[in-house]
Design an enzyme around this catalytic site. Sequence first.
Site, short mmCIF file in Angstrom:
data_model
loop_
_atom_site.label_atom_id
_atom_site.label_comp_id
_atom_site.label_asym_id
_atom_site.label_seq_id
_atom_site.Cartn_x
_atom_site.Cartn_y
_atom_site.Cartn_z
N TYR A 29 0.84 -1.21 0.00
CA TYR A 29 0.00 0.00 0.00
C TYR A 29 0.88 1.26 0.00
CZ TYR A 29 -2.66 3.76 2.26
OH TYR A 29 -3.19 4.98 2.59
N SER A 111 -2.01 14.32 7.39
CA SER A 111 -2.99 13.96 6.37
C SER A 111 -4.41 14.06 6.92
CB SER A 111 -2.73 12.52 5.91
OG SER A 111 -3.87 11.97 5.30
N TYR A 135 -8.53 17.33 1.52
CA TYR A 135 -9.07 17.39 0.16
C TYR A 135 -10.36 18.19 0.22
CZ TYR A 135 -5.94 13.42 -0.67
OH TYR A 135 -4.83 12.61 -0.76
N THR A 161 -4.93 19.38 -1.14
CA THR A 161 -4.41 18.52 -2.21
C THR A 161 -5.43 18.47 -3.34
OG1 THR A 161 -3.19 17.25 -0.57
CG2 THR A 161 -3.50 16.22 -2.73
N ARG A 326 7.74 8.53 1.48
CA ARG A 326 7.89 7.12 1.88
C ARG A 326 9.07 6.84 2.81
NH1 ARG A 326 5.98 7.01 -3.57
NH2 ARG A 326 4.09 5.74 -3.85
C1 FNR Z 1 0.56 9.66 0.40
N1 FNR Z 1 0.37 10.95 -0.08
C2 FNR Z 1 -0.69 11.69 0.37
N2 FNR Z 1 -0.84 12.98 -0.06
C3 FNR Z 1 -1.84 13.73 0.41
O1 FNR Z 1 -1.94 14.90 0.03
N3 FNR Z 1 -2.72 13.22 1.33
C4 FNR Z 1 -2.64 11.94 1.80
O2 FNR Z 1 -3.43 11.51 2.64
C5 FNR Z 1 -1.59 11.14 1.30
N4 FNR Z 1 -1.45 9.84 1.72
C6 FNR Z 1 -0.37 9.11 1.31
C7 FNR Z 1 -0.19 7.82 1.81
C8 FNR Z 1 0.93 7.09 1.44
C9 FNR Z 1 1.13 5.72 1.99
C10 FNR Z 1 1.88 7.65 0.54
C11 FNR Z 1 3.12 6.88 0.15
C12 FNR Z 1 1.69 8.91 0.04
C13 FNR Z 1 1.37 11.56 -1.00
C14 FNR Z 1 2.48 12.23 -0.21
O3 FNR Z 1 2.03 13.37 0.45
C15 FNR Z 1 3.64 12.67 -1.14
O4 FNR Z 1 3.14 13.48 -2.16
C16 FNR Z 1 4.37 11.46 -1.73
O5 FNR Z 1 4.51 10.44 -0.77
C17 FNR Z 1 5.74 11.88 -2.26
O6 FNR Z 1 6.34 10.82 -2.93
P1 FNR Z 1 7.50 9.90 -2.29
O7 FNR Z 1 8.63 10.79 -2.00
O8 FNR Z 1 6.90 9.23 -1.10
O9 FNR Z 1 7.79 8.89 -3.36
#
Ligand code: FNR
Length: 384
Positions: A29, A111, A135, A161, A326
């Site tokens: 996930y 988040s 959101y 977002t 991540r």
């Molecule tokens: C996210 N991301 C995300 N973004 C957001 O605006 N609201 C959210 O609830 C989430 N939830 C979320 C869960 C998980 C498991 C991941 C991996 C990502 C996106 C996050 O904010 C961000 O944009 C990315 O994770 C950036 O990419 P990398 O650096 O993780 O590859």
Amino acid sequence: MTTEPVLRSTIAALADAAREKLPAEVFHYAAGGAGDEATVLSNVRKLDAFRLVPRVMRDVSEVDTAVDVVGGSLAAPFLVAPMGMQGLYHEEGEVATARAAAEHGLGFCLSMFGSRSPEQVADAAASQVRWRQMYITKDRRLNEELVRQAEAAGFDAIVCTVDLPVMAERLRDLDNTFQSFDNEVAAEASPALVHEPYFKELLGLWRGGHAEATPQQFIDHVFPHPGCGWNDLEDLIGLSPLPVIVKGVLHPHDAVRALGVGAAAVVVSNHGGSQHDRSIASIDALPGVAEAVDGAVPVYFDSGVRSGTHAAIALARGADSVLVGRPVLWGLAVHGPQGVRSVLDTLGNDLRNTMAFVGARTVRDLRNATILTEPGPHDPVFPG
Ligand code: FNR
């Protein structure tokens, strides 16, 4: 801060360790993305393709990584990106992550679907920069409540977002039937939101016509909101007493529209490739957005940052700060709060060293760094 030797692993090694430790569906996930995951890969690969040109003899005995962001100052240009349901990785969830970021003088973004409440997170990260992500849903009262609660809890900004008009087909999650928090593994980590009195009230109102509806079904009913437009963002900005940062902008024209409706900053992001496969890599979109914004508001960046050098490249290409996604989850999963601290340490130290190597005494100086895409075997390194 000293870290145990076991924690001095690369982010890639941490990801491997997280894969070993986490239930498979949870790891996939977090690690997975939309479609065939071309964008997840290219976010990192495109960052990897840049090379910095060292500069010498510049007296880098004092390197200052501090920056200002919306809502305050940071010891280094890093914030933890908003990522839902962090209770999946550690019992303390976002409280552990937020506290670790605050201890390093870094920012934290909670988040909308965080496992811990805004109040708990605000307490854990008191005195540091705290942003609340949300959101725009189809339920305006829910949107209003989210803003109201963030302000009451002491958050410094709303991150709205905007890059999720529909939910992606995420093949790993489909294979694992891990599509929601309506399952045994995720139940413990369910979003704190669904336990809030205002949410229960809204669910109750909706239940009037849907007597058996679960919180998940209500969320699925109001989000995503494919009909959402700039007027809805303007409406949100109008009702928010907090500055609103717009996350998920890749096209320069969209950045300009966001400014036009009052955005306090934009985040260049493709959601880590977890939603739209074959999206432009975030680092490729960054210069166009930075040029269009032209300093009117800060430009933040995420998607693919796995080292301080990656961060330096984004800062050199126009970002004012960087959000880390991540890698923070891998640290949290493998070593708990100490793992998050270790990831942030690693990124911070790497950035500081990179700045010294390219002769940048401040983060702003990175804009003058020479960065090139990795040359092919016969390309001149310095054209002309
Ligand atoms: C996210 N991301 C995300 N973004 C957001 O605006 N609201 C959210 O609830 C989430 N939830 C979320 C869960 C998980 C498991 C991941 C991996 C990502 C996106 C996050 O904010 C961000 O944009 C990315 O994770 C950036 O990419 P990398 O650096 O993780 O590859």
